[in-house]
Design a protein around this motif. Structure first.
Motif, PDB file in Angstrom:
ATOM      1  N   THR A  85       3.310  -3.663  -1.487  1.00 32.98           N
ATOM      2  CA  THR A  85       2.262  -3.170  -0.602  1.00 32.98           C
ATOM      3  C   THR A  85       2.052  -4.096   0.595  1.00 32.98           C
ATOM      4  O   THR A  85       1.946  -5.316   0.426  1.00 32.98           O
ATOM      5  N   LYS A  86       1.988  -3.506   1.794  1.00 33.50           N
ATOM      6  CA  LYS A  86       1.659  -4.283   2.997  1.00 33.50           C
ATOM      7  C   LYS A  86       0.171  -4.601   2.946  1.00 33.50           C
ATOM      8  O   LYS A  86      -0.661  -3.707   2.820  1.00 33.50           O
ATOM      9  N   THR A  88       0.432   0.587   2.755  1.00 33.76           N
ATOM     10  CA  THR A  88       1.669   1.348   2.569  1.00 33.76           C
ATOM     11  C   THR A  88       2.650   0.554   1.712  1.00 33.76           C
ATOM     12  O   THR A  88       2.654  -0.681   1.723  1.00 33.76           O
ATOM     13  N   ALA A  92      -1.676  -2.599  10.871  1.00 30.94           N
ATOM     14  CA  ALA A  92      -1.880  -1.159  11.006  1.00 30.94           C
ATOM     15  C   ALA A  92      -1.317  -0.386   9.813  1.00 30.94           C
ATOM     16  O   ALA A  92      -1.755   0.723   9.535  1.00 30.94           O
ATOM     17  N   ARG A  93      -0.347  -0.942   9.113  1.00 31.75           N
ATOM     18  CA  ARG A  93       0.277  -0.252   7.969  1.00 31.75           C
ATOM     19  C   ARG A  93      -0.225  -0.785   6.631  1.00 31.75           C
ATOM     20  O   ARG A  93       0.400  -0.586   5.602  1.00 31.75           O
ATOM     21  N   HIS A 109     -10.660   2.583   4.177  1.00 28.58           N
ATOM     22  CA  HIS A 109      -9.655   1.653   4.686  1.00 28.58           C
ATOM     23  C   HIS A 109      -8.889   1.045   3.508  1.00 28.58           C
ATOM     24  O   HIS A 109      -9.437   0.894   2.422  1.00 28.58           O
TER      25      HIS A 109
END
Length: 195
Positions: free
Chosen positions: A173-174, A182, A178-179, A128
């Motif tokens: 960076t997020k 990325t 859910a992202r 994750h």
């Protein structure tokens, strides 16, 4: 009464060890060996990379995929190292666009002509994306286009599967959702190797 038993055991031990004094085989010859320096943990990892960014080509250690976001003349210096229990990674860039944010992560493969060659993010323990499980080095450049950032993890790199590159992305960076993990297109890459 115990003294004769102890003496008999010592005599047996001495006899058993008498044949152990044969010299090492040639492959393990220690004559003329240079004394080792300070001992390092067996799991120590020291990686470096950097230079002036160039066009994507095999064998190039610093690649710019997007010259609009990584201008000609831009440079990077990267170190990633760990001992037995902690990892420290640092990136220093110069010549980037001024006052601009970039997302930055360590990746599993060396850089290549294709931005995807570096593979996925290096992850420590599970699959994750998070700043605790990966190495995120996002930076925002100063008015001269320079930045330095360091990340420290409470875990060590695994020598057999250490990170092999640092990838610079077009966006920050997020951190959640859910992202998470990325950061937009890959705009540059630096291959890492042993120091």
């Amino acid at each position: 009464m115990r003294l004769p038993v102890v003496l008999a055991a010592a005599a047996l031990l001495a006899a058993a060890c008498a044949g152990q004094g044969a010299p090492h085989p040639a492959a393990h010859d220690t004559r003329g060996a240079v004394p080792a320096g300070p001992a390092e943990p067996a799991s120590a990892v020291k990686l470096v990379g950097g230079g002036r960014f160039g066009v994507p080509a095999s064998g190039t250690s610093a690649i710019a995929y997007d010259p609009k976001l990584v201008p000609a003349g831009a440079t990077a210096r990267v170190t990633a190292e760990s001992g037995a229990v902690m990892a420290t990674s640092t990136v220093t860039v110069e010549g980037f666009l001024p006052d601009r944010a970039y997302g930055v992560h360590l990746h599993v493969n060396p850089c290549g002509p294709d931005p995807e060659a570096a593979g996925p993010h290096y992850q420590h323990a599970h699959a994750h994306a998070s700043a605790d499980n990966e190495v995120w080095l996002d930076f925002t450049t100063d008015p001269q286009g320079a930045a330095t950032v360091t990340a420290r993890q409470g875990w060590a790199f695994v020598p057999e599967r250490a990170p092999r590159s640092l990838v610079i992305h077009a966006k920050r960076t997020k951190a959640a959702g859910a992202r998470a993990g990325t950061a937009g297109p890959r705009v540059a890459c630096v291959t890492l190797g042993p120091q």
